[in-house]
Scaffold this active site. Structure first.
Site, PDB file in Angstrom:
ATOM      1  N   GLY A 116       0.873  -1.277  -0.080  1.00 29.71           N
ATOM      2  CA  GLY A 116       0.067   0.116  -0.171  1.00 29.71           C
ATOM      3  C   GLY A 116       0.679   1.098  -0.125  1.00 29.71           C
ATOM      4  N   CYS A 117       2.186   1.223  -0.068  1.00 30.42           N
ATOM      5  CA  CYS A 117       3.004   2.282  -0.261  1.00 30.42           C
ATOM      6  C   CYS A 117       3.632   2.650  -1.452  1.00 30.42           C
ATOM      7  CB  CYS A 117       4.055   2.322   0.804  1.00 30.42           C
ATOM      8  SG  CYS A 117       5.447   3.651   0.949  1.00 30.42           S
TER       9      CYS A 117
END
Length: 279
Positions: A116-117
């Site tokens: 998710g980064c």
């Protein structure tokens, strides 16, 4: 390292103990967990990025990441993709055109990604908000088609149905019919996989011949990276289950993208470029 001859599993079974009604169940059970694997991307033999991702559709991921990160201009610039098993994960060795390779060397950065980064390791502010052309005006999509596309994508989230741990990104045509869906533990990865799948269906397009006449739906919030990747894919509509950020809204407004959030049941909120949506 050896060539990856067999597909990696997307999920695994794990023994668990349930807690029900505040008490431990007397017998063990099992649950299905989404796999999360380090995926190292190499370009012309040079290590570029390592992301934690679901180890499926990795060719799509490689092409989509290459396109949305501006490493290549079209799928034609990707000459070859080789998957190699590593003791800690999978190496995706991408061979790109010499011109794209030379350009990458000039601005190469070490990027270490987390689930998710999308920004870990970016070194300068211009790398965060890249200069991406605005998406030109295209056919309008009706509210009904947008809502139908989100419902249809939800019905095709097979891995999420098993594990409850993955995001999805889908592409739908102007009638709301979903043609492609990709899943991953990371929302950025799911969108990159979708962009790559679109490009592989129409090599040389930017990245898909019909992309401008359709929309992208995602099962996550709409961060600015999701808007940026949508613009890189030349798609004019992005619809998300959850909220957008303020930067995502500003970027969508600048890049000509209709941005919808809180897509649930028959409800949604339209944050930018309402002219792309018809009643």
């Amino acid at each position: 390292m050896e060539a990856l001859d067999t597909p990696q599993p997307a999920s695994v079974r794990a023994s668990v103990l349930r807690i029900r009604g505040g008490a431990l169940a007397p017998a063990s059970d099992y649950d299905v967990l989404a796999e999360e694997t380090p995926i190292a991307l190499e370009y012309n033999g040079i290590s570029h990025a390592t992301m934690l991702a679901t180890p499926t559709d990795l060719e799509d991921f490689a092409i989509g990441f290459s396109l949305t990160e501006g490493i290549v201009d079209s799928a034609h610039d990707v000459r070859d993709i080789e998957l190699r098993a590593d003791s800690d994960g999978v190496v995706v060795a991408v061979t790109i055109s010499s011109a794209c390779g030379a350009r990458l060397k000039q601005r190469r950065r070490a990027l270490s990604g987390r689930t998710g980064c999308g920004l870990c390791g970016v070194e300068t502010l211009p790398e965060v908000l890249r200069d991406i052309p605005a998406v030109p005006p295209g056919p309008r999509m009706t509210v009904g088609a947008v809502l139908a596309a989100m419902r249809a994508m939800r019905g095709r989230q097979a891995l999420h149905g098993l594990t409850g741990a993955t995001h999805a990104a889908g592409w739908a045509d102007a009638h709301g019919a979903v043609g492609l869906v990709r899943e991953d533990v990371g929302r950025h990865n799911a969108l990159d996989k979708l962009v790559g799948a679109l490009a592989r269906h129409a090599p040389g397009a930017a990245p898909h011949a019909a992309a401008g006449a359709g929309m992208i739906v995602v099962s996550s919030r709409a961060s600015f990276e999701m808007v940026q990747k949508t613009a890189a894919a030349r798609v004019g509509i992005l619809a998300a289950v959850s909220a957008p950020t303020a930067l995502a809204q500003r970027l969508a407004d600048r890049l000509g993208i209709a941005l919808l959030g809180f897509m649930r049941d028959d409800n949604a909120t339209l944050y930018a470029h309402a002219e792309r949506i018809a009643p």
